[in-house]
Motif scaffolding. Sequence first.
Motif, mmCIF file in Angstrom:
data_model
loop_
_atom_site.group_PDB
_atom_site.id
_atom_site.type_symbol
_atom_site.label_atom_id
_atom_site.label_comp_id
_atom_site.label_asym_id
_atom_site.label_seq_id
_atom_site.Cartn_x
_atom_site.Cartn_y
_atom_site.Cartn_z
ATOM 1 N N TYR A 73 0.819 -1.213 0.000
ATOM 2 C CA TYR A 73 0.000 0.000 0.000
ATOM 3 C C TYR A 73 0.855 1.266 0.000
ATOM 4 O O TYR A 73 0.341 2.352 -0.229
ATOM 5 N N GLY A 74 2.168 1.132 0.211
ATOM 6 C CA GLY A 74 3.041 2.297 0.254
ATOM 7 C C GLY A 74 4.056 2.363 -0.861
ATOM 8 O O GLY A 74 5.063 3.055 -0.754
ATOM 9 N N THR A 75 3.816 1.660 -1.959
ATOM 10 C CA THR A 75 4.787 1.655 -3.055
ATOM 11 C C THR A 75 4.684 2.930 -3.888
ATOM 12 O O THR A 75 3.656 3.611 -3.887
ATOM 13 N N ALA A 76 5.749 3.237 -4.604
ATOM 14 C CA ALA A 76 5.806 4.462 -5.411
ATOM 15 C C ALA A 76 4.784 4.447 -6.538
ATOM 16 O O ALA A 76 4.207 5.476 -6.868
ATOM 17 N N CYS A 77 4.582 3.299 -7.147
ATOM 18 C CA CYS A 77 3.581 3.166 -8.210
ATOM 19 C C CYS A 77 2.375 2.426 -7.662
ATOM 20 O O CYS A 77 2.484 1.613 -6.757
ATOM 21 N N GLU A 78 1.250 2.705 -8.246
ATOM 22 C CA GLU A 78 -0.010 2.181 -7.751
ATOM 23 C C GLU A 78 -0.024 0.660 -7.663
ATOM 24 O O GLU A 78 0.454 -0.042 -8.546
ATOM 25 N N ARG A 79 -0.571 0.191 -6.569
ATOM 26 C CA ARG A 79 -0.766 -1.235 -6.361
ATOM 27 C C ARG A 79 -1.892 -1.704 -7.277
ATOM 28 O O ARG A 79 -2.850 -0.988 -7.536
ATOM 29 N N SER A 80 -1.764 -2.946 -7.763
ATOM 30 C CA SER A 80 -2.837 -3.561 -8.549
ATOM 31 C C SER A 80 -3.098 -4.963 -7.998
ATOM 32 O O SER A 80 -2.406 -5.422 -7.081
ATOM 33 N N ASP A 81 -4.054 -5.627 -8.591
ATOM 34 C CA ASP A 81 -4.344 -7.005 -8.187
ATOM 35 C C ASP A 81 -3.176 -7.934 -8.483
ATOM 36 O O ASP A 81 -3.122 -9.048 -7.958
ATOM 37 N N PHE A 82 -2.236 -7.491 -9.311
ATOM 38 C CA PHE A 82 -1.100 -8.314 -9.710
ATOM 39 C C PHE A 82 0.204 -7.889 -9.018
ATOM 40 O O PHE A 82 1.267 -8.387 -9.353
ATOM 41 N N SER A 83 0.126 -6.961 -8.066
ATOM 42 C CA SER A 83 1.308 -6.475 -7.361
ATOM 43 C C SER A 83 1.843 -7.505 -6.383
ATOM 44 O O SER A 83 1.073 -8.162 -5.675
ATOM 45 N N ARG A 84 3.164 -7.594 -6.358
ATOM 46 C CA ARG A 84 3.860 -8.417 -5.373
ATOM 47 C C ARG A 84 5.189 -7.745 -5.063
ATOM 48 O O ARG A 84 5.706 -6.953 -5.850
ATOM 49 N N LEU A 85 5.756 -8.085 -3.920
ATOM 50 C CA LEU A 85 7.129 -7.707 -3.611
ATOM 51 C C LEU A 85 7.999 -8.846 -4.118
ATOM 52 O O LEU A 85 7.826 -10.002 -3.722
ATOM 53 N N SER A 86 8.931 -8.527 -5.002
ATOM 54 C CA SER A 86 9.751 -9.583 -5.590
ATOM 55 C C SER A 86 10.663 -10.253 -4.566
ATOM 56 O O SER A 86 11.099 -11.383 -4.783
ATOM 57 N N CYS A 87 10.904 -9.594 -3.438
ATOM 58 C CA CYS A 87 11.711 -10.219 -2.380
ATOM 59 C C CYS A 87 10.947 -11.330 -1.665
ATOM 60 O O CYS A 87 11.537 -12.123 -0.932
ATOM 61 N N GLN A 88 9.650 -11.398 -1.882
ATOM 62 C CA GLN A 88 8.822 -12.413 -1.237
ATOM 63 C C GLN A 88 8.434 -13.544 -2.188
ATOM 64 O O GLN A 88 7.551 -14.340 -1.895
ATOM 65 N N LEU A 89 9.138 -13.613 -3.320
ATOM 66 C CA LEU A 89 8.877 -14.646 -4.317
ATOM 67 C C LEU A 89 10.105 -15.538 -4.464
ATOM 68 O O LEU A 89 11.016 -15.249 -5.246
ATOM 69 N N PRO A 90 10.169 -16.614 -3.679
ATOM 70 C CA PRO A 90 11.320 -17.514 -3.778
ATOM 71 C C PRO A 90 11.330 -18.247 -5.109
ATOM 72 O O PRO A 90 10.290 -18.677 -5.607
ATOM 73 N N VAL A 91 12.505 -18.354 -5.684
ATOM 74 C CA VAL A 91 12.664 -19.012 -6.976
ATOM 75 C C VAL A 91 12.838 -20.515 -6.765
ATOM 76 O O VAL A 91 13.568 -20.954 -5.885
ATOM 77 N N SER A 92 12.146 -21.264 -7.594
ATOM 78 C CA SER A 92 12.309 -22.713 -7.672
ATOM 79 C C SER A 92 12.122 -23.096 -9.134
ATOM 80 O O SER A 92 11.747 -22.263 -9.962
#
Length: 107
Positions: A73-92
């Motif tokens: 809710y505090g990001t520089a660009c508007e949040r959307s239904d597809f917004s995520r923090l990439s640091c919270q997406l572990p790669v597998s």
Amino acid sequence: MAKITYKHPNGTVTVVDVEAPNTVMRGAKLNNVDGIEAQCGGSAQCGTCHVYIDPSNTLPLPEMDSVEDDVLYGTACERSDFSRLSCQLPVSDALDGLLVHLPEAQS
């Protein structure tokens, strides 16, 4: 290892190989992908690794927790239904082919 595609606002596409257990954010930083600042280093506190998951995505992503939800809710660009923090997406291997769109700004 997974191929992650980062699509920049100008349409440029950067595809990188990212090894587990990195995150989508760390993969961008390790491969010098512009557009992800990651000021907090991946602790879900700053929102400067905000990305938009491509709407056509069918790959399994982890559920968003309440901390990530609040930070978005505090990001520089508007949040959307597809917004995520990439640091919270572990790669597998399951994320091979993930496409994320980078916002116009991170801070």
